[in-house]
Design an enzyme around this catalytic site. Structure first.
Site, PDB file in Angstrom:
ATOM      1  N   GLY A  28    -111.358  -1.523 -37.462  1.00  0.00           N
ATOM      2  CA  GLY A  28    -111.881  -2.308 -36.345  1.00  0.00           C
ATOM      3  C   GLY A  28    -112.756  -3.392 -36.917  1.00  0.00           C
ATOM      4  N   TYR A  51    -100.818   1.381 -31.266  1.00  0.00           N
ATOM      5  CA  TYR A  51    -100.748   2.160 -30.033  1.00  0.00           C
ATOM      6  C   TYR A  51    -102.109   2.036 -29.362  1.00  0.00           C
ATOM      7  CZ  TYR A  51     -96.536   3.855 -32.250  1.00  0.00           C
ATOM      8  OH  TYR A  51     -95.301   3.909 -32.861  1.00  0.00           O
ATOM      9  N   LYS A  60    -113.191 -20.614 -43.488  1.00  0.00           N
ATOM     10  CA  LYS A  60    -112.685 -19.854 -44.635  1.00  0.00           C
ATOM     11  C   LYS A  60    -111.356 -20.451 -45.082  1.00  0.00           C
ATOM     12  CE  LYS A  60    -112.943 -16.246 -42.043  1.00  0.00           C
ATOM     13  NZ  LYS A  60    -112.792 -14.875 -41.521  1.00  0.00           N
ATOM     14  N   GLY A 115    -109.381  -6.118 -44.682  1.00  0.00           N
ATOM     15  CA  GLY A 115    -110.812  -6.004 -44.454  1.00  0.00           C
ATOM     16  C   GLY A 115    -111.665  -7.073 -45.100  1.00  0.00           C
ATOM     17  N   ALA A 116    -111.051  -8.024 -45.821  1.00  0.00           N
ATOM     18  CA  ALA A 116    -111.847  -9.005 -46.551  1.00  0.00           C
ATOM     19  C   ALA A 116    -112.611  -9.938 -45.613  1.00  0.00           C
ATOM     20  CB  ALA A 116    -110.957  -9.817 -47.485  1.00  0.00           C
ATOM     21  N   GLY A 117    -111.972 -10.352 -44.505  1.00  0.00           N
ATOM     22  CA  GLY A 117    -112.645 -11.256 -43.576  1.00  0.00           C
ATOM     23  C   GLY A 117    -113.866 -10.619 -42.941  1.00  0.00           C
ATOM     24  N   ASP A 118    -113.758  -9.345 -42.570  1.00  0.00           N
ATOM     25  CA  ASP A 118    -114.899  -8.637 -41.988  1.00  0.00           C
ATOM     26  C   ASP A 118    -116.014  -8.493 -43.018  1.00  0.00           C
ATOM     27  OD1 ASP A 118    -113.192  -8.302 -39.797  1.00  0.00           O
ATOM     28  OD2 ASP A 118    -112.531  -6.336 -40.498  1.00  0.00           O
TER      29      ASP A 118
END
Length: 387
Positions: free
Chosen positions: A47, A120, A240, A305-308
């Site tokens: 998330g 889902y 970015k 997950g790099a952007g988060d």
């Protein structure tokens, strides 16, 4: 519970960042290959906003995650796992009817044709978030409120919630917004809305993160300068640019100055004070200081997950009142920590270790090459290698 009144003031707080959004249980493949061929999966969490909260908490900040999950075992797992990172989950709501969202993904890079994700999440508990059922006192309790465009795409009620939270009002905390354009969500998203609504939301926020690629895909806008022209309102806009690094536009600052932090503790200041900072290749652009910070050379294990993580590193440095160049460098380092592990989350480098790397001169920064295990290094010099 209805939304806040237009004149609602926000009380003083000891929370650094409140992150709002959907978190899901993710099933990670035991081996590479098509979803049809993978024999088993390991369970994790995923998330965008909860990832940011976990990374900030692991970096020593007081972070809270607010969301809505089902009254089921997957919801239990999410709340317990996110809480284990030191994140405050006390404001998470449980839905007695709707389930917690889940998804499966392959081990291949997201940018390749072989990558598959099976979601889902339709009708999930998170999709029922609305201005009527979330605790505004907790959402506005931090120095920073971090949001994502993913939430806006989940349902009409979720979009209405983001419009409420980004509305201008006295005492509003600094609002951070990661555009996070997900085309598959908008294809089945809120009626009468499309990805252009992300531009509307971005223009209502104080700090915005957007990728050059997603700005082109979502809005048809090409190049950092054109993106800034389309999103002139935020005090800070972070564009970015992948392997080319990041370009940061900040208003009302001069090159090399040190900004005040995002309100509250460490360097006390007003929540919406200007965001200033040092510059790497900085130049004046009207009222903006434009700062370009090159990316690092990273031996990538998994590009998830790099952007988060970048957002978490940038926010962490913002809370500390560091210069703009250093904020972006901390973002790159936090992203490198995640890129060198298989999952979306990992232990970030110790603060003093990260600060030593951030303080390197331009040449040394350019020679850094980070691979698996780099966050455990004791000395910054151990990381300086010729790529």
């Amino acid at each position: 519970m209805s939304g806040p009144a237009a004149g609602t003031a926000v009380a003083a707080t000891t929370t650094d960042v409140v992150c709002l959004g959907e978190s899901m249980v993710t099933f990670l493949p035991s081996q590479p290959g098509r979803l049809a061929d993978v024999p088993s999966f390991g369970r994790g969490i995923g998330g965008a906003e909860s990832n940011v909260a976990c990374a900030l908490a692991a970096a020593g900040h007081r972070a809270a995650w607010v969301g809505r999950v089902g009254a089921d075992g997957f919801g239990d797992h999410l709340v317990e796992t996110i809480g284990s990172y030191g994140v405050d989950t006390s404001a998470v709501r449980r839905d007695p009817v709707r389930p917690t969202g889940i998804y499966f993904r392959t081990a291949s890079d997201r940018g390749t044709d072989t990558h598959e994700v099976a979601y889902y999440r339709a009708g999930s508990a998170a999709s029922a978030m609305s201005p009527a059922n979330l605790p505004y006192e907790e959402l506005f309790a931090g120095r920073v409120l971090h949001l994502s465009g993913i939430t806006a795409a989940l349902s009409g009620d979720c979009l209405a919630l983001l419009r409420e939270l980004t509305a201008a009002r006295p005492g509003r905390p600094l609002v951070s917004f990661d555009v996070n354009h997900r085309p598959h969500l908008w294809r089945g998203g809120p009626a009468a809305a499309d990805a252009s609504v992300l531009l509307e939301l971005a223009r209502r926020c104080d700090l915005v993160f957007v990728g050059e690629d997603e700005a082109e895909e979502a809005w048809g806008i090409v190049g950092a300068e054109a993106i800034r022209a389309a999103v002139p309102e935020p005090d800070v806009l972070v564009v970015k640019r992948g392997s080319a690094g990041a370009t940061v536009f900040a208003t009302g600052v001069s090159p090399g100055s040190r900004s005040r932090s995002a309100g509250g503790a460490e360097d006390a200041a007003e929540p919406r004070s200007p965001h200033a900072g040092g510059a790497e290749d900085a130049e004046g652009a009207g009222p903006d200081t434009v700062t370009h910070v090159p990316a690092l050379h990273v031996d990538v294990v998994a590009a998830v997950g790099a952007g988060d993580a970048f957002a978490a590193g940038f926010l962490s440095a913002t809370l500390r009142g560091l210069p703009v160049r250093d904020r972006a460098r901390h973002g790159h380092l936090m992203a490198a920590a995640v890129l060198t592990v298989p999952g979306d989350l990992t232990e970030p480098p110790a603060r003093d270790h990260a600060d030593r790397l951030v303080a390197l001169d331009d040449d040394a920064w350019g020679r850094l090459r980070l691979g698996p295990g780099w966050t455990a290094a004791d000395r910054a010099s151990e990381e300086v290698r010729t790529p």
